[in-house]
Design a protein around this motif. Structure first.
Motif, short mmCIF file in Angstrom:
data_model
loop_
_atom_site.label_atom_id
_atom_site.label_comp_id
_atom_site.label_asym_id
_atom_site.label_seq_id
_atom_site.Cartn_x
_atom_site.Cartn_y
_atom_site.Cartn_z
N ALA A 15 0.83 -1.20 0.00
CA ALA A 15 0.00 0.00 0.00
C ALA A 15 0.87 1.25 0.00
CB ALA A 15 -0.92 0.00 1.21
N VAL A 16 0.67 2.12 -0.98
CA VAL A 16 1.43 3.36 -1.03
C VAL A 16 0.79 4.39 -0.10
CG1 VAL A 16 2.24 2.93 -3.36
CG2 VAL A 16 0.13 4.22 -3.02
N PRO A 17 1.59 5.20 0.56
CA PRO A 17 1.04 6.22 1.47
C PRO A 17 0.54 7.43 0.70
CG PRO A 17 3.43 6.33 1.48
CD PRO A 17 3.06 5.18 0.59
N PRO A 266 -9.84 19.54 14.82
CA PRO A 266 -9.30 18.75 13.72
C PRO A 266 -9.08 17.29 14.15
CG PRO A 266 -7.56 20.06 14.72
CD PRO A 266 -8.82 20.40 15.45
N VAL A 267 -9.76 16.38 13.48
CA VAL A 267 -9.71 14.96 13.83
C VAL A 267 -9.26 14.16 12.61
CG1 VAL A 267 -11.07 12.97 14.57
CG2 VAL A 267 -11.54 15.22 15.55
N TYR A 268 -8.27 13.31 12.80
CA TYR A 268 -7.76 12.49 11.69
C TYR A 268 -8.60 11.23 11.51
CZ TYR A 268 -3.52 15.03 10.49
OH TYR A 268 -2.66 15.96 10.02
N ASP A 269 -9.00 11.00 10.27
CA ASP A 269 -9.74 9.81 9.86
C ASP A 269 -8.88 9.05 8.86
OD1 ASP A 269 -12.27 8.23 9.52
OD2 ASP A 269 -12.07 8.97 7.47
N HIS A 270 -8.81 7.72 9.00
CA HIS A 270 -7.91 6.91 8.18
C HIS A 270 -8.69 6.02 7.22
CE1 HIS A 270 -5.32 8.25 11.43
NE2 HIS A 270 -4.32 8.02 10.63
N VAL A 271 -8.08 5.76 6.05
CA VAL A 271 -8.78 5.09 4.95
C VAL A 271 -7.82 4.12 4.26
CG1 VAL A 271 -10.21 5.44 2.90
CG2 VAL A 271 -10.00 7.27 4.58
N LEU A 272 -8.39 3.01 3.77
CA LEU A 272 -7.67 2.05 2.94
C LEU A 272 -8.43 1.85 1.63
CD1 LEU A 272 -6.92 -0.74 5.58
CD2 LEU A 272 -5.31 0.96 4.73
N MET A 273 -7.71 1.50 0.57
CA MET A 273 -8.32 1.12 -0.70
C MET A 273 -7.68 -0.18 -1.18
SD MET A 273 -10.62 2.10 -3.01
CE MET A 273 -10.80 3.84 -3.40
N ILE A 326 -2.06 19.63 13.05
CA ILE A 326 -2.26 19.11 11.71
C ILE A 326 -0.90 19.02 11.04
CG2 ILE A 326 -3.32 19.51 9.46
CD1 ILE A 326 -5.55 21.03 10.84
N ASP A 327 -0.51 17.82 10.64
CA ASP A 327 0.84 17.60 10.12
C ASP A 327 0.80 16.39 9.19
OD1 ASP A 327 3.56 16.79 9.77
OD2 ASP A 327 4.11 17.83 11.61
N PRO A 328 1.33 16.48 7.97
CA PRO A 328 1.32 15.32 7.07
C PRO A 328 1.95 14.08 7.68
CG PRO A 328 1.95 17.30 5.86
CD PRO A 328 1.89 17.68 7.32
N ARG A 329 2.87 14.25 8.63
CA ARG A 329 3.51 13.09 9.25
C ARG A 329 2.56 12.28 10.12
NH1 ARG A 329 8.50 16.43 11.67
NH2 ARG A 329 6.74 17.87 11.97
N LEU A 330 1.39 12.84 10.42
CA LEU A 330 0.40 12.14 11.24
C LEU A 330 -0.53 11.26 10.40
CD1 LEU A 330 -0.64 15.13 13.54
CD2 LEU A 330 0.95 13.27 14.09
N GLU A 331 -0.38 11.30 9.09
CA GLU A 331 -1.33 10.60 8.22
C GLU A 331 -1.12 9.10 8.19
OE1 GLU A 331 -1.22 12.50 4.42
OE2 GLU A 331 -1.65 14.49 5.26
N GLN A 332 0.09 8.64 8.44
CA GLN A 332 0.37 7.21 8.44
C GLN A 332 0.53 6.75 9.89
OE1 GLN A 332 0.28 5.44 5.59
NE2 GLN A 332 -0.22 7.38 4.58
N SER A 333 -0.30 5.78 10.28
CA SER A 333 -0.29 5.38 11.69
C SER A 333 -0.78 3.96 11.84
CB SER A 333 -1.18 6.31 12.52
OG SER A 333 -2.55 5.99 12.33
N GLY A 334 -0.78 3.49 13.08
CA GLY A 334 -1.29 2.16 13.38
C GLY A 334 -2.76 2.00 13.10
N SER A 335 -3.46 3.08 12.87
CA SER A 335 -4.88 2.98 12.53
C SER A 335 -5.09 2.19 11.24
CB SER A 335 -5.50 4.38 12.39
OG SER A 335 -5.55 5.04 13.63
N ARG A 358 -3.11 3.77 1.27
CA ARG A 358 -3.44 4.03 2.67
C ARG A 358 -3.24 5.52 2.92
NH1 ARG A 358 0.73 0.72 6.26
NH2 ARG A 358 0.37 2.40 7.76
N TRP A 359 -4.24 6.18 3.49
CA TRP A 359 -4.13 7.62 3.70
C TRP A 359 -4.97 8.06 4.88
CZ3 TRP A 359 -7.24 5.73 -0.27
CH2 TRP A 359 -8.55 6.20 -0.34
N ALA A 360 -4.92 9.34 5.17
CA ALA A 360 -5.75 9.93 6.22
C ALA A 360 -6.14 11.33 5.80
CB ALA A 360 -5.00 9.96 7.56
N GLY A 361 -7.18 11.84 6.41
CA GLY A 361 -7.62 13.21 6.18
C GLY A 361 -8.10 13.82 7.47
#
Length: 468
Positions: A15-17, A266-273, A326-335, A358-361
């Motif tokens: 999965a690419v970030p 601001p709340v991070y939500d994580h997504v997979l495709m 809010i920081d792009p480094r927070l987009e990839q996580s154990g979620s 795999r991403w987050a918004g």
């Protein structure tokens, strides 16, 4: 059904970030030039190039083709929340019927009607401008994953039917006939919910805006706002523009209007495709209706089958980073690992499937889950933010409200209680962060036990919530 961490990890190996929707160079339009220099003028300056800003620009030109509109976007169009979401297009303006009934019981019939009209107008705009964004309306399934959620689904069905929404209550067998998972115990089908490719909707709206005469500038961060004569001087990194009126639609990015920090979180939500499913995998799942799917817990997943037979799977975790970071480094996580385990637990027949992205918004949530509207700078500026993850359609309505407010119009929408009364502000840090952590733990406990503890009941009483 337990899923080993190894199986989840293997599914994520390739999965690419990156965000699937915008990771398609052949579809992505070339960048528009930033605003440079001073002395620019416009009748309306729109700050923010997400759905709210683009809908504001398009509707302003449709209202008055002679209106000179400039739109400023801090990055590239579609890179923030408007291009990162699941593409669920709900007619609700109130983050669901239940929330509308809880907050504005007397206005619910009006809000439901306005929501349906807004949805229809969105679809008409897509057709009128030939926006190729895969808009279709297969409805949404709300599914029960445990016995406690069965009652939640039944109550939701009864509420919707009481308000004229033609939902269908499904048994476990009927739910599994639509989308097959051993986890499903009951379900509800709401036929009014649509799906869309969100990035292509952003790009299509931007093209439509330009055809109407809107001047779009990307990579143009607004650095300050100053009252200037009969309007507002909007300062940017490399220039400025004087606007007689300004509409602000910056989402979770609070920008230069500091008061918005009181109302949005601001709340991070994580997504997979996933990769495209094979014919055998599709046969094992069914899903011939391609409905959008969610489950009935406080911490819920949302997922959908795309038109090229991938599965988007997101939600559950809602991560707040102290102090609203809010920081792009927070987009990839154990979620993402957690989501992969949950996906394979819901669809064990898809063991071996690989995720490609795999991403987050960042979601701009408010304490009542619905947008906050208002004006500033002597009425020269209006804002609409805080869609709490259900903004694909309601941003069009929010843009309408902001345009009416900034032009001082007394309309049906500006008289709504949802527009006139703001949600309760969030407390300052560190109380804010502590409250979020306590609320998340309480919601998870309710999902496990079915009991709503004192903290959640107290928040209910004062009208504060936190969305998963």
């Amino acid at each position: 059904m337990a899923v080993s961490p190894g199986a989840a990890h293997a599914s994520l190996a390739d999965a690419v970030p990156d965000v699937f929707w915008t990771d398609r160079p052949a579809l992505r339009p070339p960048a528009r030039a930033p605003l440079t220099g001073h002395g620019h003028r416009a009748d309306l300056v729109v700050v923010g190039g997400g759905f709210t800003g683009l809908w504001a620009a398009v509707q302003a030109k449709e209202d008055d083709p002679s209106c000179d509109v400039v739109l400023l976007e801090r990055g590239r169009l579609g890179v923030a929340a408007s291009g990162r979401n699941g593409g669920f297009v709900s007619p609700s303006l109130t983050h669901g019927l239940g929330q509308g009934v809880a907050c504005w019981p007397d206005e619910v019939p009006t809000l439901e009607r306005l929501g349906a009209e807004n949805f229809a107008a969105l679809a008409a705009t897509v057709e009128r401008y030939g926006i190729d964004c895969d808009l279709h309306v297969p409805g949404e399934l709300t599914l029960a994953l445990d016995e406690r959620q069965v009652e939640t689904v039944r109550e939701a069905h009864a509420l919707h039917r009481a308000h004229g929404v033609p939902t269908e209550l499904l048994t476990a067998q009927e739910a599994r006939a639509r989308v097959d998972s051993p986890r499903y115990l009951a379900g509800m089908h709401d036929p009014t919910v649509g799906l869309v490719d969100p990035a292509r909707l952003v790009w299509g709206l931007a093209e439509a805006a330009e055809r109407l005469g809107v001047r779009l500038h990307e990579d143009t961060a607004v650095t300050r706002l100053d009252e200037d004569g009969d309007g507002v001087r909007v300062g940017t990194e490399w220039g400025s523009v004087h606007g007689r009126r300004v509409v602000l639609g910056t989402g979770a990015f609070r920008g230069v209007l500091k008061r918005l920090a009181l109302y949005t979180l601001p709340v991070y939500d994580h997504v997979l495709m996933t990769e495209p499913l094979s014919p055998a995998q599709l046969s094992s799942v069914g899903w011939e209706g391609r409905e959008g799917v969610t489950d009935a817990g406080n911490q819920f997943h949302y997922y959908r089958r795309t038109l090229d037979d991938r599965v988007l799977f997101g939600g559950y975790d809602a991560n707040y980073h102290f102090p609203g970071r809010i920081d792009p480094r927070l987009e990839q996580s154990g979620s993402h690992d957690l989501l992969a385990r949950h996906f394979l637990g819901i669809f064990p027949q898809l063991e071996g499937v690989r995720f490609t992205h795999r991403w987050a918004g960042v979601i701009d949530t408010t304490s009542r889950f619905t947008p906050v509207f208002g004006t500033a700078m002597g009425g020269r500026l209006a804002y609409a933010v805080g869609y709490t993850g259900l903004g694909v359609a309601s941003t069009r309505f929010g843009a309408r409200v902001a345009l009416d407010l900034v032009h001082g119009r007394d309309t049906e929408v500006t008289r709504l209680g949802m527009v006139r009364r703001k949600p309760l502000p969030f407390p300052p840090e560190p109380v804010r962060g502590l409250g979020v952590r306590l609320t998340r733990a309480s919601l998870a406990a309710e999902d496990r036990t079915g009991r709503r503890n004192f903290w959640l009941r107290a928040m209910d009483a004062v009208g504060i919530g936190f969305d998963s």
